[in-house]
Enzyme design. Sequence first.
Site, PDB file in Angstrom:
ATOM      1  N   GLU A 111      -5.585 -21.217  -5.270  1.00  0.00           N
ATOM      2  CA  GLU A 111      -5.018 -20.424  -4.094  1.00  0.00           C
ATOM      3  C   GLU A 111      -4.398 -21.350  -2.667  1.00  0.00           C
ATOM      4  O   GLU A 111      -3.472 -21.116  -2.355  1.00  0.00           O
ATOM      5  CB  GLU A 111      -6.275 -19.799  -3.510  1.00  0.00           C
ATOM      6  CG  GLU A 111      -6.454 -18.545  -4.407  1.00  0.00           C
ATOM      7  CD  GLU A 111      -7.830 -17.720  -3.981  1.00  0.00           C
ATOM      8  OE1 GLU A 111      -8.757 -18.289  -3.819  1.00  0.00           O
ATOM      9  OE2 GLU A 111      -7.725 -16.496  -3.610  1.00  0.00           O
ATOM     10  N   ALA A 165     -13.488 -23.323  -4.924  1.00  0.00           N
ATOM     11  CA  ALA A 165     -14.220 -23.288  -3.752  1.00  0.00           C
ATOM     12  C   ALA A 165     -15.748 -23.859  -4.196  1.00  0.00           C
ATOM     13  O   ALA A 165     -15.906 -23.377  -5.329  1.00  0.00           O
ATOM     14  CB  ALA A 165     -14.677 -22.036  -3.001  1.00  0.00           C
ATOM     15  N   GLY A 167     -10.063 -21.106  -5.509  1.00  0.00           N
ATOM     16  CA  GLY A 167      -9.716 -21.397  -4.329  1.00  0.00           C
ATOM     17  C   GLY A 167      -8.683 -22.674  -4.455  1.00  0.00           C
ATOM     18  O   GLY A 167      -8.009 -22.801  -3.745  1.00  0.00           O
ATOM     19  N   GLU A 173     -12.758 -16.927 -11.127  1.00  0.00           N
ATOM     20  CA  GLU A 173     -13.563 -16.223 -10.372  1.00  0.00           C
ATOM     21  C   GLU A 173     -14.344 -15.095 -11.028  1.00  0.00           C
ATOM     22  O   GLU A 173     -15.501 -14.894 -10.659  1.00  0.00           O
ATOM     23  CB  GLU A 173     -13.057 -15.708  -9.055  1.00  0.00           C
ATOM     24  CG  GLU A 173     -12.558 -16.598  -8.056  1.00  0.00           C
ATOM     25  CD  GLU A 173     -11.134 -17.266  -8.242  1.00  0.00           C
ATOM     26  OE1 GLU A 173     -10.814 -17.481  -9.342  1.00  0.00           O
ATOM     27  OE2 GLU A 173     -10.799 -17.881  -7.132  1.00  0.00           O
TER      28      GLU A 173
HETATM   29  N1  DAK Z   1     -18.062 -25.827  -6.978  1.00  0.00           N
HETATM   30  C1  DAK Z   1     -19.224 -27.039  -7.062  1.00  0.00           C
HETATM   31  N2  DAK Z   1     -19.051 -27.930  -7.819  1.00  0.00           N
HETATM   32  C2  DAK Z   1     -18.246 -28.105  -8.908  1.00  0.00           C
HETATM   33  C3  DAK Z   1     -17.132 -27.093  -8.946  1.00  0.00           C
HETATM   34  C4  DAK Z   1     -17.057 -26.054  -8.048  1.00  0.00           C
HETATM   35  N3  DAK Z   1     -16.218 -24.956  -8.023  1.00  0.00           N
HETATM   36  N4  DAK Z   1     -16.502 -27.473 -10.201  1.00  0.00           N
HETATM   37  C5  DAK Z   1     -16.995 -28.402 -10.380  1.00  0.00           C
HETATM   38  N5  DAK Z   1     -18.182 -28.841  -9.711  1.00  0.00           N
HETATM   39  C6  DAK Z   1     -19.072 -30.105 -10.138  1.00  0.00           C
HETATM   40  C7  DAK Z   1     -19.824 -29.679 -11.146  1.00  0.00           C
HETATM   41  O1  DAK Z   1     -20.883 -29.054 -10.766  1.00  0.00           O
HETATM   42  C8  DAK Z   1     -20.366 -31.340 -11.410  1.00  0.00           C
HETATM   43  O2  DAK Z   1     -21.474 -31.749 -10.594  1.00  0.00           O
HETATM   44  P1  DAK Z   1     -22.510 -32.662 -11.052  1.00  0.00           P
HETATM   45  O3  DAK Z   1     -23.417 -31.643 -12.139  1.00  0.00           O
HETATM   46  O4  DAK Z   1     -21.904 -33.953 -11.692  1.00  0.00           O
HETATM   47  O5  DAK Z   1     -23.472 -32.760  -9.890  1.00  0.00           O
HETATM   48  C9  DAK Z   1     -19.068 -32.123 -11.175  1.00  0.00           C
HETATM   49  O6  DAK Z   1     -18.286 -31.202 -10.558  1.00  0.00           O
HETATM   50  C10 DAK Z   1     -18.234 -32.324 -12.700  1.00  0.00           C
HETATM   51  O7  DAK Z   1     -17.951 -31.213 -13.262  1.00  0.00           O
HETATM   52  P2  DAK Z   1     -18.416 -30.765 -14.845  1.00  0.00           P
HETATM   53  O8  DAK Z   1     -19.398 -31.626 -15.186  1.00  0.00           O
HETATM   54  O9  DAK Z   1     -18.601 -29.285 -14.772  1.00  0.00           O
HETATM   55  O10 DAK Z   1     -16.968 -31.329 -15.320  1.00  0.00           O
HETATM   56  P3  DAK Z   1     -16.525 -30.616 -16.858  1.00  0.00           P
HETATM   57  O11 DAK Z   1     -15.092 -31.374 -17.071  1.00  0.00           O
HETATM   58  O12 DAK Z   1     -17.328 -30.547 -17.895  1.00  0.00           O
HETATM   59  O13 DAK Z   1     -15.996 -29.240 -16.443  1.00  0.00           O
HETATM   60  C11 DAK Z   1     -14.971 -27.453 -14.999  1.00  0.00           C
HETATM   61  C12 DAK Z   1     -14.924 -29.078 -15.251  1.00  0.00           C
HETATM   62  C13 DAK Z   1     -13.822 -27.455 -13.780  1.00  0.00           C
HETATM   63  C14 DAK Z   1     -14.334 -26.761 -15.820  1.00  0.00           C
HETATM   64  C15 DAK Z   1     -16.080 -26.911 -14.470  1.00  0.00           C
HETATM   65  O14 DAK Z   1     -16.652 -28.001 -13.642  1.00  0.00           O
HETATM   66  C16 DAK Z   1     -16.148 -25.754 -13.852  1.00  0.00           C
HETATM   67  O15 DAK Z   1     -16.084 -24.567 -14.566  1.00  0.00           O
HETATM   68  N6  DAK Z   1     -16.113 -25.809 -12.567  1.00  0.00           N
HETATM   69  C17 DAK Z   1     -16.072 -24.368 -11.858  1.00  0.00           C
HETATM   70  C18 DAK Z   1     -14.751 -23.683 -11.666  1.00  0.00           C
HETATM   71  C19 DAK Z   1     -14.684 -22.433 -10.998  1.00  0.00           C
HETATM   72  O16 DAK Z   1     -15.500 -21.452 -11.388  1.00  0.00           O
HETATM   73  N7  DAK Z   1     -13.907 -22.350  -9.866  1.00  0.00           N
HETATM   74  C20 DAK Z   1     -13.964 -21.260  -8.987  1.00  0.00           C
HETATM   75  C21 DAK Z   1     -14.708 -21.430  -8.038  1.00  0.00           C
HETATM   76  S1  DAK Z   1     -14.835 -19.751  -7.057  1.00  0.00           S
HETATM   77  C22 DAK Z   1     -12.760 -16.992  -0.150  1.00  0.00           C
HETATM   78  C23 DAK Z   1     -12.588 -18.438  -0.233  1.00  0.00           C
HETATM   79  C24 DAK Z   1     -12.417 -18.924  -1.246  1.00  0.00           C
HETATM   80  C25 DAK Z   1     -12.991 -18.513  -2.578  1.00  0.00           C
HETATM   81  C26 DAK Z   1     -13.223 -16.958  -2.586  1.00  0.00           C
HETATM   82  C27 DAK Z   1     -13.186 -16.158  -1.503  1.00  0.00           C
HETATM   83  N8  DAK Z   1     -13.036 -16.127   0.978  1.00  0.00           N
HETATM   84  C28 DAK Z   1     -12.210 -16.832   2.271  1.00  0.00           C
HETATM   85  C29 DAK Z   1     -13.250 -14.704   0.951  1.00  0.00           C
HETATM   86  C30 DAK Z   1     -12.817 -19.227  -3.978  1.00  0.00           C
HETATM   87  C31 DAK Z   1     -13.773 -19.080  -4.685  1.00  0.00           C
HETATM   88  C32 DAK Z   1     -13.537 -19.757  -5.683  1.00  0.00           C
HETATM   89  O17 DAK Z   1     -12.980 -21.024  -5.870  1.00  0.00           O
END
Ligand code: DAK
Length: 254
Positions: A110, A64, A107, A130
Amino acid sequence: MSYENIIIRKENNIATVSLNRPKSLNALNSELVAELDRAFDELSADSETRVVVITGEKNFAAGADITNMVELTPEEARDFAFSDTYDKIANCPKPVIAAIEGFALGGGMELALSCDFRIAAPNAKMGFPEITLGIFPGAGGTQRLPRLVGLPKAKRLIFTGAIIRGEEALACGLVDGLADNPLEETMSFALELAAKPAVALKLAKECINLAADADIKTGIAYEASNWARLFATSDQKEGMRAFIEKRKPEFAGK
Ligand code: DAK
């Protein structure tokens, strides 16, 4: 219908839904999820579409969009509408397959769990990070993951936030298949499914989905009722007549 965050292609009775926010690794924002919701309404009702494939170029989805979530209040978090869309996908009356390359996180993973099948590249990076953000998977992950991989493995993945690759994901059942070109492999599986009798697939999916939730007595009764409904379809007549006439069946999807 027009979409900005996803691209839909239709060919050979297969609809391919490509997530299309490449700059953020297909992070799922509210607009994209709302489009997915609309797309599944459209594709579920589209008689030409027999199988749906969800994919993303280079990356499936890195979760997400964190920028959407950072300032949510508890009330807003409750309204953060992902789960209804994911349920809609899980209960889509057609087979849905996820073709996974690159990152499928949080997400994003998921979303893949809501599909009937997951085919990934060996070097795909999958997991539920997460916990590292101070939350846990909230779009079905705590419920669908244990059903696929068992309780201890689900707890290990969710508690640690570990990101795993194809072989480990295949070994624990997180994905069903690995392929160097997951979309190509998925398309050939989708073609195989598209030739099957659509009503039998739909009613079998309902029964199998229920098996994950219901007691066996309820499930067997539901199965008996759905099974009987098949005898109102022309595909049942065609399938059995073709067997008797020693020819290949041609299913009309009715
Ligand atoms: N959100 C926003 N931007 C994201 C992102 C994300 N999840 N993942 C990547 N990006 C963006 C980065 O910020 C970056 O943007 P700029 O800086 O270029 O503007 C661009 O994508 C490229 O990413 P990186 O530069 O970080 O690329 P790397 O190859 O160095 O790293 C990475 C890739 C996937 C390891 C890293 O980007 C990362 O750790 N991303 C976050 C992964 C993460 O934590 N995902 C889980 C998110 S929490 C619900 C519904 C949904 C959910 C929960 C509840 N309800 C209905 C209750 C879901 C929650 C989640 O998914």
